[in-house]
Design an enzyme around this catalytic site. Structure first.
Site, PDB file in Angstrom:
ATOM      1  N   HIS A   1      -3.864 -10.394   3.091  1.00 26.26           N
ATOM      2  CA  HIS A   1      -3.449  -8.883   1.468  1.00 26.26           C
ATOM      3  C   HIS A   1      -3.266 -10.503   0.709  1.00 26.26           C
ATOM      4  O   HIS A   1      -3.067 -10.258   0.411  1.00 26.26           O
ATOM      5  CB  HIS A   1      -2.640  -8.225   1.133  1.00 26.26           C
ATOM      6  CG  HIS A   1      -2.419  -6.878   0.418  1.00 26.26           C
ATOM      7  ND1 HIS A   1      -3.971  -5.814   0.821  1.00 26.26           N
ATOM      8  CD2 HIS A   1      -2.333  -6.801  -0.696  1.00 26.26           C
ATOM      9  CE1 HIS A   1      -4.007  -5.425  -0.701  1.00 26.26           C
ATOM     10  NE2 HIS A   1      -2.988  -6.116  -1.850  1.00 26.26           N
TER      11      HIS A   1
ATOM     12  N   ASP B   1      -5.551  -7.048   7.413  1.00 29.80           N
ATOM     13  CA  ASP B   1      -4.577  -6.550   6.250  1.00 29.80           C
ATOM     14  C   ASP B   1      -3.705  -5.669   6.461  1.00 29.80           C
ATOM     15  O   ASP B   1      -3.519  -4.952   7.145  1.00 29.80           O
ATOM     16  CB  ASP B   1      -5.874  -6.838   4.811  1.00 29.80           C
ATOM     17  CG  ASP B   1      -4.582  -6.130   4.055  1.00 29.80           C
ATOM     18  OD1 ASP B   1      -3.427  -5.775   4.355  1.00 29.80           O
ATOM     19  OD2 ASP B   1      -5.254  -5.827   2.956  1.00 29.80           O
TER      20      ASP B   1
ATOM     21  N   SER C   1      -7.261  -5.271  -5.176  1.00 29.45           N
ATOM     22  CA  SER C   1      -6.108  -4.334  -4.161  1.00 29.45           C
ATOM     23  C   SER C   1      -6.770  -3.418  -5.507  1.00 29.45           C
ATOM     24  O   SER C   1      -8.002  -3.204  -5.362  1.00 29.45           O
ATOM     25  CB  SER C   1      -5.249  -4.851  -4.332  1.00 29.45           C
ATOM     26  OG  SER C   1      -4.416  -4.247  -3.937  1.00 29.45           O
TER      27      SER C   1
END
Length: 449
Positions: A394, A363, A228
């Protein structure tokens, strides 16, 4: 006249009496049938909502892979079965990106292992103290080489997060040493020693960790991994200076958004509940910053005062927190300048080592338009491979048959499989300069098998 009026007033009683005596028997059986129909419609509606919300009508499929045809890409397809194999999430809930994301956020992983490592403290030039945790390999690597995973976690994360612990344990068992950055201000019970915290794209602490690993292990090769927000930092670090790519075999990022400015703009939209996720993330970030309130206010040269903290209390989005607090750690004059200079978008094209960019179509934090960035990179740059799964949410990527997920996720296995393949590829190249993979000349246009 009186009798006529009385008869008129009492005349409705006759139909009522007739209804009570005769028609109840006629309509009585139809009423339960009507109620049964309402129940059936309600059940059908509920099932429809469940099917839509859980995305049960979606089928498992292999990931979409965008790349240029090169000797390396052909080798990767032969060496990495997960690039062509179906990713099968748990049947009952795994096809919902929201549930995958929620489970990652709340639970992290299943049966999370306990790690045994050492915490390192590094003094930074501005007085900050960077920390990272080091975990030695639990066996030899399949190539016999010394290889270290240098890992940058997601926003506000550190080595104690469940998903990091699961990934590190798996890497250790495959022969990798692991170094995990603890974002500045993120680890519990570790005080700040300067008036700043981690930001979206500051690479100082990550660079210090990588430099320490290179010095402490002069023969180790590096696999750069970012999750991320950590993916943005990892790519930006590699692109900032060509020397940062020395001894780096490859770089893997998972679920990054590539453009900080565009990510925050889409976070204000309500589709896929992104505005709600924004609020939740902002609340967590607010609590993290306030836990260091005394350090941020009390230390000299701090750019944070009571005015900024009052704005922080009122903030309901990450953008508001970035504007009132985060950008001021490095003296950016505007929010736009902060996002533009902290994003890897202006650096990623300078990365020459193999790049493995992984995202999920469902996501909820990453708007579909952002996925055009890695797609375009993979079509234009021979060292980039963009992998897009249909499911995963995610940083979820749970696998399983029906209900219970497996301890290891598709993400964990895919990263290690790719890294193993790159280790073997690099070792087999005659006269190759270890750790500095040259740009690979394309042998064809972009391909999406």
């Amino acid at each position: 006249m009186y009798f006529h009026q009385s008869q008129t007033r009492s005349s409705p009683a006759a139909p009522m009496s007739a209804l009570e005596d005769g028609d109840v028997g006629t309509f009585g059986p139809e009423l339960p049938a009507m109620f049964d129909g309402v129940k059936l419609a309600a059940v059908a509606t509920a099932l429809y909502v469940i099917v839509r919300c859980l995305n049960l009508n979606s089928t498992a499929a292999p990931p979409e892979v965008v790349h240029q045809v090169t000797a390396l890409s052909r080798y990767l397809f032969k060496s990495c079965p997960m690039l062509t194999k179906e990713y099968v999430p748990p049947l009952l809930w795994g096809k919902s990106g929201h549930i995958q994301t929620a489970l990652y956020g709340k639970m992290g992983r299943v049966n999370t292992p306990t790690l045994h490592g050492f915490r390192k403290f590094l003094a930074m030039p501005d007085g900050a103290t960077a920390t990272f945790d080091l975990f030695e390999a639990l066996g030899d690597h399949s190539t016999g080489d010394d290889v270290t995973m240098v890992i940058c976690p997601g926003i506000g994360n550190h080595s104690e997060q469940n998903y990091i612990r699961t990934f590190v344990d798996y890497c250790q068992r495959q022969g990798y040493r692991c170094a995990v950055l603890n974002h500045l201000g993120a680890p519990p019970n570790v005080e700040l020693t300067s008036p700043r915290m981690f930001t979206y794209g500051c690479t100082w602490e990550y660079a210090a960790m990588v430099g320490h690993i290179k010095q402490a292990y002069p023969h180790t090769l590096l696999v750069v991994v970012g999750f991320s927000l950590g993916g943005n930092i990892a790519c930006k670090f590699l692109g900032e200076n060509p020397s940062n790519q020395d001894r780096v075999l490859c770089c893997v990022t998972v679920c990054q958004g590539y453009s900080a400015l565009r990510v925050q703009e889409t976070f204000l939209q309500w589709d896929q509940c992104r505005r709600l996720y924004n609020f939740v993330l902002a609340d967590r970030m607010k609590k993290l910053i306030l836990s260091h309130r005394s350090s941020l206010l009390g230390l000299n040269s701090s750019n944070i005062g009571d005015v900024e903290l009052s704005k922080l209390y009122a903030a309901t989005s990450l953008m508001q927190i970035d504007d009132s607090i985060m950008r001021k750690f490095h003296g950016y004059s505007s929010l736009k300048e902060y996002y533009e200079k902290e994003s890897c978008l202006n650096y990623i094209h300078k990365v020459s080592v193999p790049l493995f960019l992984v995202n999920s179509s469902d996501d909820p934090l990453i708007h579909p338009s952002l996925l055009e960035i890695p797609r375009t990179l993979a079509e234009k740059m021979p060292n980039v491979m963009f992998v897009l799964t249909q499911h995963g949410g995610h940083l979820g990527f749970f696998e399983g048959a029906m209900l219970l997920p497996q301890p290891l996720t598709w993400m964990d296995k895919a990263i290690v499989e790719y890294a193993d393949a790159l280790c073997r590829w690099e070792k087999s190249r005659p006269g190759a300069c270890r750790g500095r993979s040259a740009r690979l000349p394309p042998e064809g246009g972009g391909e999406r098998p």
